[in-house]
Design a protein around this motif. Sequence first.
Motif, short mmCIF file in Angstrom:
data_model
loop_
_atom_site.label_atom_id
_atom_site.label_comp_id
_atom_site.label_asym_id
_atom_site.label_seq_id
_atom_site.Cartn_x
_atom_site.Cartn_y
_atom_site.Cartn_z
N GLU A 242 4.11 -1.43 2.87
CA GLU A 242 4.79 -2.39 3.76
C GLU A 242 4.53 -3.85 3.37
O GLU A 242 5.34 -4.72 3.67
CB GLU A 242 4.43 -2.15 5.23
CG GLU A 242 3.04 -2.53 5.65
CD GLU A 242 2.08 -1.39 5.46
OE1 GLU A 242 0.93 -1.50 5.90
OE2 GLU A 242 2.48 -0.36 4.87
N ILE A 243 3.40 -4.13 2.71
CA ILE A 243 3.17 -5.50 2.21
C ILE A 243 4.19 -5.84 1.15
O ILE A 243 4.89 -6.86 1.20
CB ILE A 243 1.76 -5.66 1.62
CG1 ILE A 243 0.69 -5.57 2.70
CG2 ILE A 243 1.64 -7.00 0.90
CD1 ILE A 243 -0.72 -5.72 2.17
N TYR A 244 4.33 -4.94 0.17
CA TYR A 244 5.17 -5.23 -0.98
C TYR A 244 6.64 -5.04 -0.69
O TYR A 244 7.49 -5.58 -1.40
CB TYR A 244 4.71 -4.38 -2.17
CG TYR A 244 3.27 -4.68 -2.51
CD1 TYR A 244 2.91 -5.81 -3.22
CD2 TYR A 244 2.25 -3.86 -2.05
CE1 TYR A 244 1.59 -6.10 -3.49
CE2 TYR A 244 0.93 -4.14 -2.31
CZ TYR A 244 0.60 -5.27 -3.04
OH TYR A 244 -0.72 -5.57 -3.28
N GLN A 245 6.95 -4.30 0.37
CA GLN A 245 8.35 -4.21 0.78
C GLN A 245 8.84 -5.59 1.18
O GLN A 245 9.99 -5.95 0.94
CB GLN A 245 8.50 -3.23 1.96
CG GLN A 245 9.94 -2.87 2.28
CD GLN A 245 10.14 -1.37 2.31
OE1 GLN A 245 9.20 -0.61 2.31
NE2 GLN A 245 11.38 -0.94 2.33
N ARG A 246 7.96 -6.40 1.76
CA ARG A 246 8.32 -7.77 2.11
C ARG A 246 8.23 -8.70 0.90
O ARG A 246 9.08 -9.57 0.73
CB ARG A 246 7.40 -8.28 3.23
CG ARG A 246 7.83 -7.72 4.59
CD ARG A 246 6.70 -7.04 5.33
NE ARG A 246 7.22 -6.38 6.51
CZ ARG A 246 7.65 -5.11 6.53
NH1 ARG A 246 7.64 -4.37 5.44
NH2 ARG A 246 8.11 -4.57 7.64
N VAL A 247 7.23 -8.50 0.06
CA VAL A 247 7.12 -9.29 -1.17
C VAL A 247 8.35 -9.10 -2.04
O VAL A 247 8.97 -10.06 -2.53
CB VAL A 247 5.85 -8.90 -1.95
CG1 VAL A 247 5.85 -9.53 -3.35
CG2 VAL A 247 4.60 -9.32 -1.19
#
Length: 461
Positions: A242-247
Amino acid sequence: MISFFIAFYLLATLGIGFWASKKIKTSDDFTLAGKSLSTAFVGVTLFATWFGSSQIMGNPGFFIKNGFTSYFTLVFTNIICLFVVGQFYARKLYRMNLVTINDFFRKRFSKKLELTSSVIMVLSYPHWIAAQFVALAYLFHAVMGIPVNYGILLGAAIVVFYTYIGGMWAVAYTDMVQSIMIVLGMIILLYEVLHQTGGISPIFADQPKAFFRIFPKGGLAEWSDYLALLLAFTAGTIPVQEIYQRVFSAKDEKAARSGLFLGGLLLVIIPTIPLIIALGGVYVHPELLNAQDHQAIVPALVNIMTSVPVQILFYGAMISAILSTSSGAMLAPATVIGENLIKPYAPKLSDKRLLLYTRLSVILVALVSCYFAYSNADIVRLVEASLSLILVCLFAPFTFGLFWKKTSTTGAWAGVILGGGVWLFCFFYDTQMAPTIYGTVVSCLGVVLGSLVGPEKRGRD
């Protein structure tokens, strides 16, 4: 009256999700919102995804009991994690043009490691999502009198609906609206509590010296729990999807990095408020400390100490926080299923069909999460369990693979297998120290020794 406004708010959330669904034309629109999110959207959606049931209902009970040792492990770790990701990980990964973290394992190591890491990633999320469903059920019970068992199903159905139709676009827009509700609700409730306590000073003046310790004073068992939580909420959250889905949804590198820093800042400031609210509440109503379920302290305070309009705003904020966390957490494994478990093994699959399968994966993840929600109702422990598997299996190969050129496929496999195996062994045999500590150390050693013993070319299957 409260039930009416909460029902209206839930319908409005579903309406936003339906409106956002009109932007979905391709699978990339569904998973990455067309790679067009600004700094504000990246930061706010990160905040909204991580500010959920644990921060409002789980953490306050731990803070009241354990003081600032809990604050450091459960709150301050957020900014540590996101600062590290923003400073060291985000730029490198953004330039690789990835959709999921598991794409990295394919490009850096092999397709088999992509498959294995994807399965581990998917298996780690149901516990976290289950924690949100449990919290929603508590709220529905407190506000509408709905039994907790039915509340879990109702909460799951709401989140599935707007995540299914709107994907990352729905998550982004609803997160923005829900974050405004969260901040307003928390600030107004804080004002109400501090008005009754006579300010913040009496709350902390009443606490013993041990309350202000950052490190545990006890023996091995307390230090073990402390280090396990510290590892889970810092290193364990670094590889989460979920962090990198936004990144990866950001419009450029700068928006991605700045959004991470903004999200980290919000995740220290706002989650501190429920802790002060809970501490102030039990200062005025010490009888709440005798309650069997400390996860219900904050909702109980709202009912006792505030007027109906404030209760409406607070419950709206609570539901906002949990819905946003649930939707982001459900979209992450669904994306991994579509991109890494289906797409690579169906080369002739059309984008339209991939979009359908990714959406159906949202439903599958929700069903599994409901099972865990019925099995374990401890919110903080559910969240910790969700991070442990990623920590002991994926953190070491992911980090070493990104920063150490000598990391080989053999080393990555050693990190995954040895870390996970030792963790499971220690878990079943109930070792004195937390299994995550053993698993993390062994995983790191496995990557290093495996890479030195078995150097291989990158990308070998």
